[in-house]
Design a protein around this motif. Structure first.
Motif, short mmCIF file in Angstrom:
data_model
loop_
_atom_site.label_atom_id
_atom_site.label_comp_id
_atom_site.label_asym_id
_atom_site.label_seq_id
_atom_site.Cartn_x
_atom_site.Cartn_y
_atom_site.Cartn_z
N CYS A 78 -59.43 16.70 -9.24
CA CYS A 78 -59.84 18.03 -8.82
C CYS A 78 -58.66 18.78 -8.22
O CYS A 78 -57.82 18.19 -7.54
CB CYS A 78 -60.94 17.96 -7.77
N CYS A 99 -58.32 29.92 -17.46
CA CYS A 99 -58.06 28.49 -17.57
C CYS A 99 -58.87 27.87 -18.71
O CYS A 99 -58.34 27.07 -19.50
CB CYS A 99 -58.38 27.77 -16.27
N ALA A 143 -60.56 31.38 -13.54
CA ALA A 143 -61.30 30.27 -14.15
C ALA A 143 -61.54 30.52 -15.64
O ALA A 143 -61.38 29.62 -16.46
CB ALA A 143 -62.62 30.04 -13.42
N THR A 165 -62.85 34.21 -10.52
CA THR A 165 -63.65 34.04 -11.73
C THR A 165 -62.81 34.35 -12.96
O THR A 165 -62.87 33.62 -13.96
CB THR A 165 -64.91 34.92 -11.68
N ILE A 193 -66.99 27.79 -7.50
CA ILE A 193 -66.45 28.87 -6.67
C ILE A 193 -67.44 29.20 -5.56
O ILE A 193 -68.64 29.37 -5.81
CB ILE A 193 -66.15 30.13 -7.51
N ILE A 201 -68.41 27.85 -15.38
CA ILE A 201 -67.98 28.26 -14.04
C ILE A 201 -69.24 28.39 -13.21
O ILE A 201 -70.11 29.21 -13.51
CB ILE A 201 -67.23 29.60 -14.10
N GLU A 257 -68.40 22.56 -7.95
CA GLU A 257 -67.65 21.96 -9.07
C GLU A 257 -68.28 20.65 -9.51
O GLU A 257 -68.53 20.43 -10.69
CB GLU A 257 -66.18 21.73 -8.65
N LEU A 285 -63.33 21.12 -18.52
CA LEU A 285 -63.10 21.51 -17.13
C LEU A 285 -64.42 21.97 -16.52
O LEU A 285 -65.28 22.50 -17.22
CB LEU A 285 -62.11 22.68 -17.05
N ARG A 286 -64.55 21.76 -15.21
CA ARG A 286 -65.67 22.33 -14.45
C ARG A 286 -65.06 23.15 -13.32
O ARG A 286 -64.08 22.75 -12.72
CB ARG A 286 -66.53 21.23 -13.81
N PHE A 287 -65.68 24.28 -13.03
CA PHE A 287 -65.21 25.15 -11.96
C PHE A 287 -66.34 25.38 -10.96
O PHE A 287 -67.47 25.61 -11.36
CB PHE A 287 -64.77 26.51 -12.51
#
Length: 124
Positions: free
Chosen positions: A2, A27, A24, A21, A55, A94, A86, A51-53
């Protein structure tokens, strides 16, 4: 593994939710571009990488931790909630907290948000 990014430090940024945002989203876009290229040489399962985001918007406490490797560190419920967003998120999505969703809505970006069918328990 992470990683964490912060926006609005040390000076508050009223558009922090939109900025993070967008970061993300960029990315994720770059990841998909790289995976398309890698799949040619490494095989199609390379595209399984994701990937995981998470926020969250709120105050943090910052400081330098001393020791063998001094480093700048952020602490507090905001950091913990972002981490929970996350860890409970869906790969290649996201996930934002209600506080961040409210910030996005207030800045006219409600079209960026799709409600999740279940609630996330952000406190451990």
């Amino acid at each position: 593994d992470c990683y964490m990014a912060a926006c609005g430090l040390p000076d508050p940024n009223p558009l922090h939710a939109a900025v993070l945002t967008k970061f993300a989203k960029a990315c994720l876009s770059k990841l998909h571009e790289i995976l398309r290229e890698l799949a040619v040489t490494l095989g199609p399962t390379t595209r399984d990488l994701a990937l995981r985001f998470g926020i969250h918007s709120g105050p943090v406490t910052a400081g330098v931790l001393r020791g063998e490797k001094s480093r700048f560190q952020l602490f507090g419920d905001t950091v913990n909630t972002a981490a929970r967003m996350e860890s409970t998120g869906v790969p290649n999505k996201i996930q934002v907290s209600q506080e961040t969703a409210d910030e996005l809505i207030a800045s006219g970006r409600q079209h960026w948000i799709a409600p999740r069918p279940d609630k996330v328990n952000a406190k451990g």
